[in-house]
Scaffold this motif. Structure first.
Motif, mmCIF file in Angstrom:
data_model
loop_
_atom_site.group_PDB
_atom_site.id
_atom_site.type_symbol
_atom_site.label_atom_id
_atom_site.label_comp_id
_atom_site.label_asym_id
_atom_site.label_seq_id
_atom_site.Cartn_x
_atom_site.Cartn_y
_atom_site.Cartn_z
ATOM 1 N N GLU A 215 10.077 -18.927 -8.218
ATOM 2 C CA GLU A 215 10.678 -17.822 -7.498
ATOM 3 C C GLU A 215 11.661 -17.093 -8.397
ATOM 4 O O GLU A 215 12.657 -17.660 -8.855
ATOM 5 C CB GLU A 215 11.422 -18.300 -6.251
ATOM 6 N N VAL A 216 11.380 -15.844 -8.658
ATOM 7 C CA VAL A 216 12.345 -14.991 -9.344
ATOM 8 C C VAL A 216 12.020 -13.550 -9.000
ATOM 9 O O VAL A 216 10.877 -13.112 -9.100
ATOM 10 C CB VAL A 216 12.341 -15.211 -10.876
ATOM 11 N N ASN A 217 13.006 -12.835 -8.527
ATOM 12 C CA ASN A 217 12.882 -11.412 -8.221
ATOM 13 C C ASN A 217 13.907 -10.717 -9.105
ATOM 14 O O ASN A 217 15.105 -10.786 -8.849
ATOM 15 C CB ASN A 217 13.162 -11.157 -6.732
ATOM 16 N N ILE A 218 13.441 -10.075 -10.166
ATOM 17 C CA ILE A 218 14.318 -9.675 -11.257
ATOM 18 C C ILE A 218 15.094 -8.404 -10.942
ATOM 19 O O ILE A 218 14.537 -7.297 -10.897
ATOM 20 C CB ILE A 218 13.511 -9.494 -12.557
ATOM 21 N N ASP A 219 16.394 -8.577 -10.748
ATOM 22 C CA ASP A 219 17.307 -7.458 -10.543
ATOM 23 C C ASP A 219 18.460 -7.468 -11.540
ATOM 24 O O ASP A 219 19.039 -6.420 -11.827
ATOM 25 C CB ASP A 219 17.883 -7.484 -9.119
ATOM 26 N N THR A 220 18.813 -8.627 -12.039
ATOM 27 C CA THR A 220 19.969 -8.776 -12.917
ATOM 28 C C THR A 220 19.564 -9.477 -14.210
ATOM 29 O O THR A 220 18.462 -10.035 -14.323
ATOM 30 C CB THR A 220 21.067 -9.596 -12.237
ATOM 31 N N GLN A 221 20.483 -9.480 -15.179
ATOM 32 C CA GLN A 221 20.211 -10.167 -16.435
ATOM 33 C C GLN A 221 20.043 -11.667 -16.207
ATOM 34 O O GLN A 221 19.235 -12.318 -16.875
ATOM 35 C CB GLN A 221 21.351 -9.912 -17.418
ATOM 36 N N ALA A 222 20.785 -12.214 -15.249
ATOM 37 C CA ALA A 222 20.627 -13.640 -14.932
ATOM 38 C C ALA A 222 19.219 -13.923 -14.404
ATOM 39 O O ALA A 222 18.623 -14.958 -14.720
ATOM 40 C CB ALA A 222 21.677 -14.065 -13.905
#
Length: 242
Positions: A215-222
């Motif tokens: 699970e990853v929904n990329i919005d930030t550098q983290a």
């Protein structure tokens, strides 16, 4: 007599701008632009009749157009390419400008590039699920951990706490908590008639429960760093399908 399978439009929304990560959709993840992972899943789906990329970027349009089966019917207007642009307006615009007869599509499958770890099989299984359920919309979800369950949540008002769900009876035992879920952003499916009413989720809403670790929904550098850390394991488990 067999009922004809509904005509499904796959939609990949990919504007050039991004507040959290500049140029995110074309930024390289494992040597490939982020959008390529979603393009790969869409191309290998067996049930998407047409796949469209909606973008305001000539660079993204040229990149996406090189893949067989991926269509870019012109650039998205500027007023639909800001961080404030409602996604329903983007979806409605893409549906209106989809090649062929847009009214022939019965569902739109929204595949956001910010969720790279989805497989073609997931796309097809969720499509079959919404059709089997005869639902109007579908979202992929994950279970909220008990510690963050909304029945145990509070909001702060005037320097004091109040229950987030004030009209619900107090639940003191974890075993009595109802399961709660959140959207993970992997897939949204919407009946086109619902889109014409200005909704992406609504009507009879169905769900597909996700329980895998990717699970990853990329919005930030983290989020980007998390995706990099998950990438090799995901590629190994999916045989590097794209």
């Amino acid at each position: 007599m067999t009922t004809p399978f509904p005509k499904i439009l796959g939609l990949i929304p990919a504007r050039m701008g991004s507040q959290g990560i500049p140029g995110k959709n074309m930024k390289l993840l494992g040597g490939k632009p982020l959008i390529q992972y979603t393009i790969g899943a869409a191309r290998k789906s067996e049930l998407l009749a047409t796949v469209v990329v909606s973008t305001d970027s000539i660079e993204i349009a040229r990149f996406a157009s090189q893949f067989d089966g991926i269509l870019v019917p012109g650039l998205r207007p500027a007023h639909l390419a800001t961080h404030r642009s409602p996604m329903i307006d983007v979806v409605a615009h893409a549906l209106e400008h989809a090649p062929g007869q847009s009214h022939a599509f019965q569902y739109v499958v929204l595949l956001q590039p910010t969720y790279p770890f989805r497989t073609p099989d997931l796309v097809d299984r969720t499509i079959r699920h919404i059709i089997r359920e005869e639902a109007d919309s579908l979202v992929t979800v994950r279970r909220i951990p008990d510690a963050f369950n909304p029945f145990w949540a509070y909001i702060r008002l005037n320097n004091h706490l109040e229950k987030a769900l004030p009209d619900c009876a107090a639940i003191t035992r974890r075993q009595d908590l109802p399961h709660a879920y959140y959207r993970d952003g992997a897939i949204y499916i919407t009946r086109t008639s619902l889109i014409h009413e200005g909704q992406i989720t609504g009507g009879k809403l169905s769900a597909w429960l996700h329980e895998n670790e990717f699970e990853v929904n990329i919005d930030t550098q983290a989020d980007w760093i998390k995706a990099e850390n998950l990438l090799e394991k995901w590629k190994n488990q999916t045989n590097n399908i794209y």
